[in-house]
Write an enzyme that holds these catalytic residues in place. Structure first.
Site, short mmCIF file in Angstrom:
data_model
loop_
_atom_site.label_atom_id
_atom_site.label_comp_id
_atom_site.label_asym_id
_atom_site.label_seq_id
_atom_site.Cartn_x
_atom_site.Cartn_y
_atom_site.Cartn_z
N ASP A 280 0.86 -1.18 0.00
CA ASP A 280 0.00 0.00 0.00
C ASP A 280 0.90 1.24 0.00
O ASP A 280 2.12 1.14 0.08
CB ASP A 280 -0.97 -0.01 1.19
CG ASP A 280 -2.19 0.88 0.91
OD1 ASP A 280 -2.16 1.66 -0.08
OD2 ASP A 280 -3.18 0.82 1.67
C1 BGC Z 1 -5.00 3.30 0.23
C2 BGC Z 1 -5.26 2.29 -0.86
C3 BGC Z 1 -5.08 2.93 -2.22
C4 BGC Z 1 -3.70 3.54 -2.29
C5 BGC Z 1 -3.39 4.18 -3.63
C6 BGC Z 1 -3.73 4.08 0.02
O1 BGC Z 1 -3.64 5.14 0.91
O2 BGC Z 1 -4.96 2.62 1.46
O3 BGC Z 1 -6.55 1.77 -0.72
O4 BGC Z 1 -5.28 1.98 -3.22
O5 BGC Z 1 -3.60 4.54 -1.29
O6 BGC Z 1 -4.06 5.35 -3.82
#
Ligand code: BGC
Length: 754
Positions: A280
């Site tokens: 993530d």
């Molecule tokens: C979130 C994810 C997301 C990623 C990319 C993160 O902060 O937890 O769900 O896909 O950002 O934007």
């Protein structure tokens, strides 16, 4: 005949083998040409902006692409922009390896559907698959080939803002939805121009953050992981999901992004996942804060645990070479990760044509097409849940005077809900517009805002990070309130549109108070006091506490955040053009103190049954054990009655099957759709077993007076669970079966498993 099928099967297997041999050859020969730096470069996922969810944004992106230091990009859209970025990689990097382009396409791309919690309330997997298909069509017409969805984290805590992004509290339903979404995005064939690689997230257990506070610690027994949380991730893997995103939280003390048990033992070895694992957003570098070492140490730990791609941390890019020299990681591990990134690109057809998703014609015709908007309207209406409807105040008559009140009644900014990064709120239909579109000429609509969404300036500042979702009206709260009460006085019925701003749920939007904001509550109380029937139309991304509302307003329609066409869909339901059929997928607590609250809990040694003497029983002194609205609950404008369950046999033999049937009758005066739910309970087991577990559901549509027989087959496979040795087993003995309209309103019967 059988021989024919065999020939076809072996032909398909051979074709698959030869396709994968071809891919292996291609990647082997490419990797032979790659330097170590270029291999590590493929593991680097960067963002030049867009929806930034951390404090870090990638720097010098163009130069890095040229230098072969980037494997993929996320956060940009549009075939022209993506073509330009792709050209840098394909024309200017030494080996011309194309980039992969990702984005958070969560509940639609440009055409926004209801938030996932709302979509799940439709209990209609075909409908949800369709929403994912449309999203994939739009995303690919906009240059993208990778979406960070489905989000399948089981959540039992509505304080957690990200409960909005998932399918609620149940692993069985969550698994069906996970599968439908992966199928919708990928259509079993990534090589098509209209399919995207899906990414199931957030692996794992992110929804169980302590106290519902985002990013917080997760600690649970393996039994609970396997029996209550893992199934939806596994269902996505079984459906062929191309990628998996690790989560931010620790599990058993080890952050998911460096958790070998999760990333290798369970995901790869037990479930056989062969695709790409991505971290993530900065979840690798965040392990420094978790106290696992410096950037080099945490990056090595992530790679060793089974991570392939590093989102934004640049820990892989900047430290893996050193770690290799120092013997902290192996070249095999780097090769493995690099191969998985290249395989994803190969499967997406990017080596054949790096610009295959850059089709300006499709961009012009397919984004927010009339057909997509029509689907959005239909899908939104299917997501709404009727929580209360006294004296059939709903549906509204298409005549008379309606007082439309509330800060969300005519508010484009908040219609789309959280994680709608490519949706344009200005193109959304408000409830006021929808009502005007649907009501016809004989309805007189009066409007008053009545209150601000919130009056708390510090809170508003926190919510408004992506723009002004909550504004403070120039009129004072008293003026707004008086105006609303006066407006209500002139009407036959009040429709109060209240609830949350879009970003009061979603990432980093946990709340300790999940009721209406004080100003809105005051408004609602004043409206009720007028004595007019009050219909509460709720916009919300989480189960809210609504005990006062439930007691005092005439009707409550939960509409979540319904997306681009929400206003039209709300009006369709308010006026009865669509008879509401949604059912809750997460329990609504009576107060925050009941959380976590979920239907499929274990029994205690001292269970409390209403009517029992409560002392020394498992209960609260000040609130019942039950939720205000249970899992599976939702009303209709018509009513349904259920016959007793008839079982084909009350003994089930291993390898055999029994069926359970009920007759469901539409006892009201309107056509309606009902979701018939099947639950079971194992009465005696080697471990304590839940009081109810969802095992099936079917939707039927009934004309007034019509009866349909609904039959569920049950086999031992439906009764399996993970025992103390984490073996997936069934255990002979007594079972109960329940069929009904919600988890709390069922008929029951008994059978024995031999
Ligand atoms: C979130 C994810 C997301 C990623 C990319 C993160 O902060 O937890 O769900 O896909 O950002 O934007």
């Amino acid at each position: 005949m059988a021989t024919g099928i065999l020939i076809i099967c072996s032909f398909t297997v051979n074709a698959q083998n030869s396709a994968s041999a071809k891919m292996d050859n291609f990647i082997n020969s490419l990797m032979k040409k790659m330097t170590l730096d270029e291999k590590i470069g493929q593991l680097n996922l960067v963002t030049p902006g867009g929806a930034v969810t951390g404090s870090v944004v990638s720097k010098d992106v163009d130069t890095k692409i040229r230098n072969g230091q980037v494997g993929g990009l996320f956060g940009i859209t549009g075939p022209d922009k993506i073509r330009r970025a792709q050209e840098i990689a394909v024309k200017n990097s030494r080996l011309h390896i194309p980039l992969i382009f990702g984005l958070d396409v969560i509940h639609g791309h440009r055409t926004i559907f209801p938030i996932p919690l709302g979509l799940s309330a439709s209990w209609d997997t075909a409908l949800i698959r369709r929403s994912a298909r449309i999203a994939a069509n739009e995303a690919t017409a906009d240059g993208l080939n990778w979406v960070y969805s489905p989000m399948v984290d089981i959540a039992r805590d509505p304080r957690w803002g990200r409960i909005a992004e998932g399918s609620g509290e149940d692993a069985f339903l969550g698994s069906q939805i996970a599968k439908a979404m992966v199928e919708g995005y990928q259509e079993n064939d990534l090589s098509k121009d209209t399919t995207v690689m899906a990414c199931v997230k957030h692996y794992a257990l992110y929804g169980a953050a302590e106290a519902g506070r985002d990013y917080n610690t997760v600690d649970m027994s393996k039994l609970r992981m396997y029996n209550e949380y893992f199934a939806p991730y596994k269902a996505a893997v079984d459906a062929g999901v191309g990628s998996v995103m690790s989560s931010f939280n620790t599990v058993d003390g080890i952050p998911a992004s460096a958790n070998k048990f999760l990333l290798t033992d369970v995901l790869r070895k037990q479930w056989g996942f062969q695709g790409l694992v991505v971290s993530d957003y900065t979840s690798i570098s965040e392990m420094i804060n978790h106290g696992l070492g410096n950037l080099q140490a945490v990056s090595a730990k992530a790679l060793n645990a089974g991570m392939d791609m590093d989102m934004v941390s640049e820990g892989f890019l900047t430290t893996l070479k050193k770690s290799l020299q120092q013997g902290k990681v192996t070249l095999d591990k780097i090769n493995e990760a690099c191969r998985r990134v290249l395989e994803a690109k190969y499967k997406l057809g990017l080596f054949e044509d790096p610009y295959r998703y850059c089709n300006e014609e499709r961009e012009k015709t397919e984004l927010m097409s009339d057909a997509n908007l029509q689907s959005a309207r239909e899908i939104a209406a299917r997501s709404f849940v009727l929580l209360k409807n006294d004296n059939q105040v709903l549906p509204l008559k298409k005549s008379g005077t309606i007082a439309l009140i509330g800060p969300l009644a005519d508010n484009k900014r908040n219609m789309l809900g959280t994680w709608s990064v490519s949706g344009d709120p200005q193109k959304s239909i408000t409830i006021m517009q929808g009502i005007k579109n649907v009501a016809g000429e004989n309805v007189n609509i009066l409007y008053a805002k009545g209150a601000n969404i919130s009056d708390d300036t510090a809170f508003i500042k926190r919510v408004n990070v992506f723009g002004t979702e909550i504004d403070i009206d120039p009129k004072s709260p008293e003026e707004l309130l008086n105006e609303a009460v006066e407006t209500a006085g002139k009407a036959d019925v009040v429709v109060a549109v209240l609830g949350e701003a879009a970003d009061m749920t979603g990432e980093s939007s946990s709340m300790s108070n999940i009721g209406l904001q004080p100003g809105q509550e005051k408004l609602l109380k004043a409206l009720v006091k007028t004595g007019k029937p009050v219909v509460l139309v709720l916009m919300n991304g989480r189960p809210m506490t609504l005990s006062w509302e439930d007691e005092h307003v005439s009707a409550i329609l939960d509409t979540w955040f319904g997306g681009t066409e929400a206003g039209n869909a709300v009006a369709d339901v308010l006026f009865g053009n669509y008879n509401p059929s949604g059912k809750l997928t997460a329990s609504f607590p009576r107060n925050v103190g009941q959380i976590p609250i979920y239907y499929n809990h274990l029994n205690t040694g001292r269970p409390y049954h209403p009517g029992d003497s409560p002392k020394f029983k498992s209960n609260y002194l000040d609130v019942p054990n039950t939720p205000l609205y249970p899992f599976g609950y939702g009303l209709s404008y018509t009513t349904f009655s259920y016959s007793d369950i008839s079982l084909s046999n009350n003994v089930l033999k291993p390898g055999g099957k029994i069926t359970a049937s009920v007759n469901v009758t539409n006892t009201g005066t309107r056509k309606g759709k009902e979701t018939v739910q099947l639950y079971t309970r194992q009465m005696v087991g080697s471990i304590a077993r839940p009081v109810k577990e969802l095992k099936g559901f079917q939707q039927i549509t009934l004309e007034p007076g019509e009866t349909k027989k609904v039959t569920f087959p049950i086999s031992v496979d439906d009764l399996k669970f993970y025992n103390s040795d984490l073996k997936y087993v069934y255990e002979p003995g007594d079972f109960k079966i329940f069929i009904g309209t919600s988890s709390a309103d069922v008929k029951e019967a008994d059978f024995k498993l031999e």
